[in-house]
Design a protein around this motif. Structure first.
Motif, mmCIF file in Angstrom:
data_model
loop_
_atom_site.group_PDB
_atom_site.id
_atom_site.type_symbol
_atom_site.label_atom_id
_atom_site.label_comp_id
_atom_site.label_asym_id
_atom_site.label_seq_id
_atom_site.Cartn_x
_atom_site.Cartn_y
_atom_site.Cartn_z
ATOM 1 N N MET A 1 0.854 -1.195 0.000
ATOM 2 C CA MET A 1 0.000 0.000 0.000
ATOM 3 C C MET A 1 0.890 1.245 0.000
ATOM 4 O O MET A 1 1.812 1.373 0.792
ATOM 5 C CB MET A 1 -0.920 0.004 1.239
ATOM 6 C CG MET A 1 -1.844 1.216 1.288
ATOM 7 S SD MET A 1 -2.933 1.183 2.734
ATOM 8 C CE MET A 1 -1.736 1.223 4.062
ATOM 9 N N GLU A 2 0.613 2.132 -0.926
ATOM 10 C CA GLU A 2 1.388 3.364 -1.031
ATOM 11 C C GLU A 2 0.774 4.437 -0.142
ATOM 12 O O GLU A 2 -0.439 4.660 -0.160
ATOM 13 C CB GLU A 2 1.408 3.831 -2.487
ATOM 14 C CG GLU A 2 2.244 5.079 -2.690
ATOM 15 C CD GLU A 2 2.219 5.555 -4.130
ATOM 16 O OE1 GLU A 2 2.814 6.602 -4.395
ATOM 17 O OE2 GLU A 2 1.589 4.869 -4.967
ATOM 18 N N ILE A 3 1.611 5.092 0.617
ATOM 19 C CA ILE A 3 1.166 6.158 1.515
ATOM 20 C C ILE A 3 1.561 7.496 0.907
ATOM 21 O O ILE A 3 2.739 7.737 0.596
ATOM 22 C CB ILE A 3 1.781 5.996 2.913
ATOM 23 C CG1 ILE A 3 1.380 4.665 3.535
ATOM 24 C CG2 ILE A 3 1.376 7.158 3.812
ATOM 25 C CD1 ILE A 3 1.999 4.388 4.871
ATOM 26 N N GLN A 4 0.596 8.362 0.733
ATOM 27 C CA GLN A 4 0.844 9.711 0.232
ATOM 28 C C GLN A 4 0.778 10.694 1.393
ATOM 29 O O GLN A 4 -0.250 10.805 2.071
ATOM 30 C CB GLN A 4 -0.184 10.089 -0.825
ATOM 31 C CG GLN A 4 -0.120 9.231 -2.078
ATOM 32 C CD GLN A 4 -1.082 9.710 -3.136
ATOM 33 O OE1 GLN A 4 -1.842 10.654 -2.928
ATOM 34 N NE2 GLN A 4 -1.062 9.049 -4.292
ATOM 35 N N LYS A 5 1.869 11.404 1.595
ATOM 36 C CA LYS A 5 1.967 12.355 2.701
ATOM 37 C C LYS A 5 1.600 13.744 2.188
ATOM 38 O O LYS A 5 2.304 14.333 1.378
ATOM 39 C CB LYS A 5 3.388 12.354 3.268
ATOM 40 C CG LYS A 5 3.781 11.012 3.892
ATOM 41 C CD LYS A 5 5.174 11.069 4.477
ATOM 42 C CE LYS A 5 5.556 9.741 5.115
ATOM 43 N NZ LYS A 5 6.913 9.769 5.717
ATOM 44 N N LEU A 6 0.484 14.255 2.651
ATOM 45 C CA LEU A 6 0.002 15.570 2.235
ATOM 46 C C LEU A 6 0.438 16.686 3.176
ATOM 47 O O LEU A 6 0.382 17.860 2.805
ATOM 48 C CB LEU A 6 -1.529 15.556 2.123
ATOM 49 C CG LEU A 6 -2.105 14.530 1.137
ATOM 50 C CD1 LEU A 6 -3.631 14.600 1.158
ATOM 51 C CD2 LEU A 6 -1.575 14.752 -0.253
ATOM 52 N N GLY A 63 -3.502 13.076 -9.331
ATOM 53 C CA GLY A 63 -3.157 12.776 -7.962
ATOM 54 C C GLY A 63 -2.079 13.708 -7.425
ATOM 55 O O GLY A 63 -1.998 14.886 -7.807
ATOM 56 N N LEU A 64 -1.259 13.165 -6.535
ATOM 57 C CA LEU A 64 -0.204 13.961 -5.900
ATOM 58 C C LEU A 64 1.090 13.802 -6.689
ATOM 59 O O LEU A 64 1.571 12.692 -6.927
ATOM 60 C CB LEU A 64 0.009 13.504 -4.454
ATOM 61 C CG LEU A 64 1.088 14.249 -3.650
ATOM 62 C CD1 LEU A 64 0.732 15.715 -3.483
ATOM 63 C CD2 LEU A 64 1.287 13.590 -2.285
#
Length: 218
Positions: A1-6, A63-64
């Motif tokens: 699972m990829e975690i995107q840090k905003l 996306g990011l």
């Protein structure tokens, strides 16, 4: 699972279809983070008076995503069919609020000195400088005296004297005497009997001695 840090969501800004300006400064790395619901076309705008208007750079995916580049100051245009938000430290105002009223920083002022003490220190320094100057002069004088002595000794050695003792230099030469003075000055030598050597077997002046036969005594 990829975690995107905003990160902090309050720091993101909604794009209003206007160019993003980065201040003119030294060349540095500029980073721009983008959140988009559709692909984003990035163009280099740069104007007024910097030329280059709407030059295509790259396309950012949905996306990011982020884009980095080196520049000393420019402007970018973001074109997308859907809503997008952006964030960059370059366009973020940074401020610090002092929440504590108490401060532990104090300014230390120089304490005033007694003018009489400063005057005494000045006089002491003057005396020290004068003493040092006198010591230097005395040292130079003694060195000159030693050099003069060494020079006199070297000249006496060159003239022929030993330079040591009472007699310094070459002894004086006596004048030569004439034959008459030499004969008058030398006394007649006497033998043990007291008779003069000139009386035994002497010949009067002007007369030659009589011949003596071989084997006979005179």
């Amino acid at each position: 699972m990829e975690i995107q840090k905003l990160g902090d969501l309050s720091r993101w800004r909604v794009h209003d279809e206007k160019a993003l300006f980065f201040s003119d400064h030294k060349v540095r790395t500029i980073r721009l983070d983008v959140r988009a619901s559709a692909p984003v076309h990035v163009y280099l705008h740069t104007n007024p008076y910097g030329e280059i208007v709407d030059e295509f750079l790259t396309v950012l995916p949905v996306g990011l995503s982020a884009v980095e580049f080196l520049s000393g100051g420019c402007s970018l245009v973001l074109d997308s069919t859907g809503p997008l938000s952006y964030f960059s430290p370059e366009i973020e105002a940074i401020a610090f609020e002092n929440v504590e009223e108490e401060t532990f920083t104090t300014i230390a002022n120089r304490r005033e000195r007694n003018p009489e003490v400063e005057w005494m220190e000045f006089l002491m320094n003057q005396n020290i400088n004068s003493r040092m100057a006198a010591m230097d002069a005395e040292f130079e004088r003694r060195m000159m005296v030693i050099e003069e002595r060494n020079g006199n000794a070297s000249t006496s050695d060159k003239s022929g004297g030993s330079g040591v003792g009472v007699h310094i230099g070459a002894p004086a030469k006596r004048a030569k005497q004439s034959n008459a003075q030499a004969s008058a000055a030398i006394p007649a030598a006497t033998d043990e009997s007291g008779a003069s050597r000139g009386e035994r077997g002497s010949v009067p002046a002007g007369e030659e001695p009589a011949p003596v036969a071989k084997g006979e005594k005179p």
